[in-house]
Design an enzyme around this catalytic site. Structure first.
Site, PDB file in Angstrom:
ATOM      1  N   ASP A   1      -2.249 -82.313 -25.505  1.00 54.28           N
ATOM      2  CA  ASP A   1      -1.414 -81.671 -24.576  1.00 54.28           C
ATOM      3  C   ASP A   1      -0.930 -82.657 -23.386  1.00 54.28           C
ATOM      4  OD1 ASP A   1      -1.566 -79.115 -25.019  1.00 54.28           O
ATOM      5  OD2 ASP A   1      -3.614 -78.710 -24.526  1.00 54.28           O
TER       6      ASP A   1
ATOM      7  N   HIS B   1     -12.001 -83.609 -24.788  1.00 56.34           N
ATOM      8  CA  HIS B   1     -11.799 -82.398 -25.869  1.00 56.34           C
ATOM      9  C   HIS B   1     -13.161 -82.056 -26.221  1.00 56.34           C
ATOM     10  CE1 HIS B   1     -10.804 -80.451 -29.400  1.00 56.34           C
ATOM     11  NE2 HIS B   1      -9.527 -80.198 -28.753  1.00 56.34           N
TER      12      HIS B   1
HETATM   13  N1  ACO Z   1     -11.401 -84.923 -16.455  1.00 49.12           N
HETATM   14  C1  ACO Z   1     -12.471 -85.572 -15.852  1.00 49.12           C
HETATM   15  N2  ACO Z   1     -13.672 -85.404 -16.454  1.00 49.12           N
HETATM   16  C2  ACO Z   1     -14.035 -84.663 -17.485  1.00 49.12           C
HETATM   17  C3  ACO Z   1     -12.743 -84.062 -18.198  1.00 49.12           C
HETATM   18  C4  ACO Z   1     -11.389 -84.418 -17.711  1.00 49.12           C
HETATM   19  N3  ACO Z   1     -10.489 -83.766 -18.359  1.00 49.12           N
HETATM   20  N4  ACO Z   1     -12.902 -83.516 -19.297  1.00 49.12           N
HETATM   21  C5  ACO Z   1     -14.526 -83.772 -19.200  1.00 49.12           C
HETATM   22  N5  ACO Z   1     -14.893 -84.369 -18.324  1.00 49.12           N
HETATM   23  C6  ACO Z   1     -16.150 -85.157 -18.039  1.00 49.12           C
HETATM   24  C7  ACO Z   1     -17.237 -83.664 -17.402  1.00 49.12           C
HETATM   25  O1  ACO Z   1     -17.207 -83.827 -15.810  1.00 49.12           O
HETATM   26  C8  ACO Z   1     -18.556 -84.513 -17.903  1.00 49.12           C
HETATM   27  O2  ACO Z   1     -18.802 -85.354 -17.020  1.00 49.12           O
HETATM   28  P1  ACO Z   1     -20.647 -85.656 -16.586  1.00 49.12           P
HETATM   29  O3  ACO Z   1     -21.285 -85.532 -18.132  1.00 49.12           O
HETATM   30  O4  ACO Z   1     -20.572 -86.711 -15.662  1.00 49.12           O
HETATM   31  O5  ACO Z   1     -20.990 -84.049 -16.114  1.00 49.12           O
HETATM   32  C9  ACO Z   1     -18.085 -84.733 -19.322  1.00 49.12           C
HETATM   33  O6  ACO Z   1     -16.616 -85.423 -19.085  1.00 49.12           O
HETATM   34  C10 ACO Z   1     -18.374 -83.922 -20.267  1.00 49.12           C
HETATM   35  O7  ACO Z   1     -17.361 -82.506 -19.958  1.00 49.12           O
HETATM   36  P2  ACO Z   1     -17.754 -81.160 -20.579  1.00 49.12           P
HETATM   37  O8  ACO Z   1     -16.941 -80.147 -19.598  1.00 49.12           O
HETATM   38  O9  ACO Z   1     -19.255 -81.064 -20.756  1.00 49.12           O
HETATM   39  O10 ACO Z   1     -16.960 -81.330 -21.880  1.00 49.12           O
HETATM   40  P3  ACO Z   1     -16.536 -80.101 -22.821  1.00 49.12           P
HETATM   41  O11 ACO Z   1     -16.524 -80.312 -24.298  1.00 49.12           O
HETATM   42  O12 ACO Z   1     -17.175 -78.763 -22.307  1.00 49.12           O
HETATM   43  O13 ACO Z   1     -15.033 -79.706 -22.351  1.00 49.12           O
HETATM   44  C11 ACO Z   1     -12.622 -79.706 -22.284  1.00 49.12           C
HETATM   45  C12 ACO Z   1     -13.888 -79.969 -23.064  1.00 49.12           C
HETATM   46  C13 ACO Z   1     -12.777 -78.233 -21.584  1.00 49.12           C
HETATM   47  C14 ACO Z   1     -11.522 -79.720 -22.891  1.00 49.12           C
HETATM   48  C15 ACO Z   1     -12.754 -80.834 -21.002  1.00 49.12           C
HETATM   49  O14 ACO Z   1     -12.469 -82.025 -21.384  1.00 49.12           O
HETATM   50  C16 ACO Z   1     -11.337 -80.414 -19.674  1.00 49.12           C
HETATM   51  O15 ACO Z   1     -11.480 -79.574 -19.162  1.00 49.12           O
HETATM   52  N6  ACO Z   1     -10.437 -81.112 -20.296  1.00 49.12           N
HETATM   53  C17 ACO Z   1      -8.926 -80.891 -19.326  1.00 49.12           C
HETATM   54  C18 ACO Z   1      -8.177 -79.592 -19.765  1.00 49.12           C
HETATM   55  C19 ACO Z   1      -7.560 -79.969 -21.324  1.00 49.12           C
HETATM   56  O16 ACO Z   1      -6.892 -80.965 -21.324  1.00 49.12           O
HETATM   57  N7  ACO Z   1      -7.747 -78.939 -22.176  1.00 49.12           N
HETATM   58  C20 ACO Z   1      -7.050 -78.927 -23.367  1.00 49.12           C
HETATM   59  C21 ACO Z   1      -8.027 -78.956 -24.518  1.00 49.12           C
HETATM   60  S1  ACO Z   1      -7.046 -79.430 -25.988  1.00 49.12           S
HETATM   61  C22 ACO Z   1      -6.555 -78.153 -26.397  1.00 49.12           C
HETATM   62  O17 ACO Z   1      -6.816 -76.703 -26.118  1.00 49.12           O
HETATM   63  C23 ACO Z   1      -5.246 -77.961 -27.307  1.00 49.12           C
END
Ligand code: ACO
Length: 427
Positions: free
Chosen positions: A361, A303
């Site tokens: 979720d 998140h």
């Molecule tokens: N699975 C694997 N790796 C992940 C995930 C994930 N779900 N989420 C983040 N990471 C990793 C990234 O690869 C990154 O790694 P790195 O630093 O080695 O490059 C690190 O964690 C940080 O990730 P970001 O993308 O910079 O984090 P951001 O805050 O931009 O993303 C998000 C948040 C979009 C929710 C992300 O965690 C994601 O895509 N999750 C899956 C989708 C999801 O479940 N969304 C629901 C959100 S809750 C809602 O809307 C109600």
């Protein structure tokens, strides 16, 4: 001036005021920065930028805290209900018994749609995605309810808020019925908000829907858990659309469009698809390896704000178990996959180092499926619940004396000024 932040640019020291909230990080007020330094700030994704002042919702992502008007989400989900939470978000205080009953009466008595509105649905392809219908139909409310589109009239703002909260379940249920090829079911005033919605979705002329307190409570709790989440992408979209003076129905349609994306409201559908794709517990290690190799993400994990367990996920997990037990699906293989996936991920350094925890979720897809909804409806249900948050935030913005049209700046890296070349002279 109180506390300030100082920084220097091209030999000039700029002093900027520091704003203090009730809780959460201090905020540096950069409104005068451009005028004093001729420089902008750069913050794609708004990871360090507060776009507004708000009194509605507070999140401490490091501690896993979510408060609505000061009340923890866990307590609200356990002891309150969605209608009361709607009142709280809109008014700032919990209602007295009389206020609650008035508010519930108002919402219940605005659930019907203009008969002509029903014809609007017929224009969509018969297999249209329910979210596509939602974006169109909610925007179309502005064409039907002109008497509540004057944003400068406080009374009209209240009427539009009530209409949106009341009519959203009716529109969502119609989108579902249309998608399924079944006749529309009209709302009933003797049912609660969640009961009425479930009945409009699941009753058919051949058989009425049978109330079930466990499933109704689960639906109400899912609405409560999704009611607001401060300045997330869809809420910021609603505020930005509303900042130009657009009417509230159009603004909420914009919020629905934003919510549709898989990184936001579409994630529960993706999380369920992922669990189905994994299928059995023995496939989990291979799947986790794929996540670490960055071939795909673990949906329902991570998140932007929570770097701890999402407090809504705790309630959602409990609700999931209750619903599956009620519908006789406690042995659902997907639940087993979800629980084992969560256990493995929470103990794996890859996820621990990146502070990736289950979000709301992760369990909501399995729960909604057990309630009888197909994945196409998941984001629609989220939109029904979030409508109150969107409209409360929109109202707060319109009533804020410092509100002005939202207009971000940019770092331009395109071509410098150049002369036009006629087509016959281009190389
Ligand atoms: N699975 C694997 N790796 C992940 C995930 C994930 N779900 N989420 C983040 N990471 C990793 C990234 O690869 C990154 O790694 P790195 O630093 O080695 O490059 C690190 O964690 C940080 O990730 P970001 O993308 O910079 O984090 P951001 O805050 O931009 O993303 C998000 C948040 C979009 C929710 C992300 O965690 C994601 O895509 N999750 C899956 C989708 C999801 O479940 N969304 C629901 C959100 S809750 C809602 O809307 C109600």
């Amino acid at each position: 001036m109180g506390e300030t932040a100082k920084f220097s640019i091209e030999g000039k020291t700029i002093e900027l005021p520091i704003m203090k909230g009730t809780d959460g990080p201090d905020v540096i007020d950069i409104r005068k920065l451009y005028a004093e330094s001729d420089a902008f700030t750069y913050d794609p994704g708004f990871t360090s930028t507060a776009s507004c002042e708000s009194k509605i919702t507070f999140i401490d992502g490091d501690k896993g805290v979510l408060l609505h008007r000061g009340y923890p989400i866990g307590e609200l989900a356990e002891s309150s209900n969605f209608i009361e939470v709607c009142y709280l978000l809109l008014h700032g205080e919990l209602p007295s018994a009389a206020e609650y009953s008035d508010f519930e009466h108002t919402i219940t008595h605005h659930t019907m749609l203009h008969e002509q509105f029903d014809r609007f649905f017929q224009g969509f392809r018969r297999d249209a995605h329910p979210m596509a219908i939602m974006v169109g139909a909610v925007g179309a409310l502005s064409a039907f309810y002109h008497d509540s589109t004057d944003i400068n009239d406080p009374q009209q703002r209240w009427i539009s808020a009530h209409r949106l909260i009341a009519k959203m379940p009716t529109i969502a249920a119609r989108a579902f019925k249309y998608f399924q090829g079944q006749p529309f079911v009209h709302p009933r005033n003797d049912l609660s908000y969640a009961e009425n919605f479930l009945r409009m979705c699941f009753a058919v002329p051949a058989e009425d829907w049978k109330p079930n307190p466990v499933l109704t409570r689960a639906m109400d709790r899912i609405f409560t858990l999704h009611a607001d989440h401060e300045q997330n992408a869809s809420t910021s979209t609603v505020r930005l659309a509303g900042s130009s003076g657009a009417n509230p129905f159009a603004c909420i349609a914009a919020g629905i469009a934003c919510l549709w994306g898989p990184a936001h409201g579409g994630a529960n559908e993706e999380a369920l698809n992922m669990l189905k794709e994994i299928g059995t517990v023995d496939k989990i290690p291979e799947f986790i390896q794929g996540v670490k190799d960055r071939r795909y993400r673990l949906m329902g994990f991570g998140h932007r704000v929570y770097k701890n367990y999402d407090p809504r996920a705790t309630v959602m997990q409990k609700t999931c178990h209750e619903v599956l037990a009620e519908v006789g699906d406690s042995d659902d293989p997907l639940l087993k996959v979800a629980m084992e996936l969560e256990r493995i991920a929470l103990n794996d350094p890859y996820f621990i180092e990146r502070k990736l925890y289950p979000n709301v979720d992760f369990y909501s897809g399995i729960t909604l499926r057990a309630l009888g909804f197909p994945p196409e409806m998941f984001t629609v249900l989220f939109a029904v619940a979030r409508t109150v948050g969107w409209i409360a935030q929109w109202k707060e913005m319109i009533e804020d004396p410092v509100y002005k049209i939202g207009r971000p700046r940019q770092l331009y890296t395109g071509a410098p000024k150049r002369d036009y070349v006629p087509v016959d002279k281009r190389g």
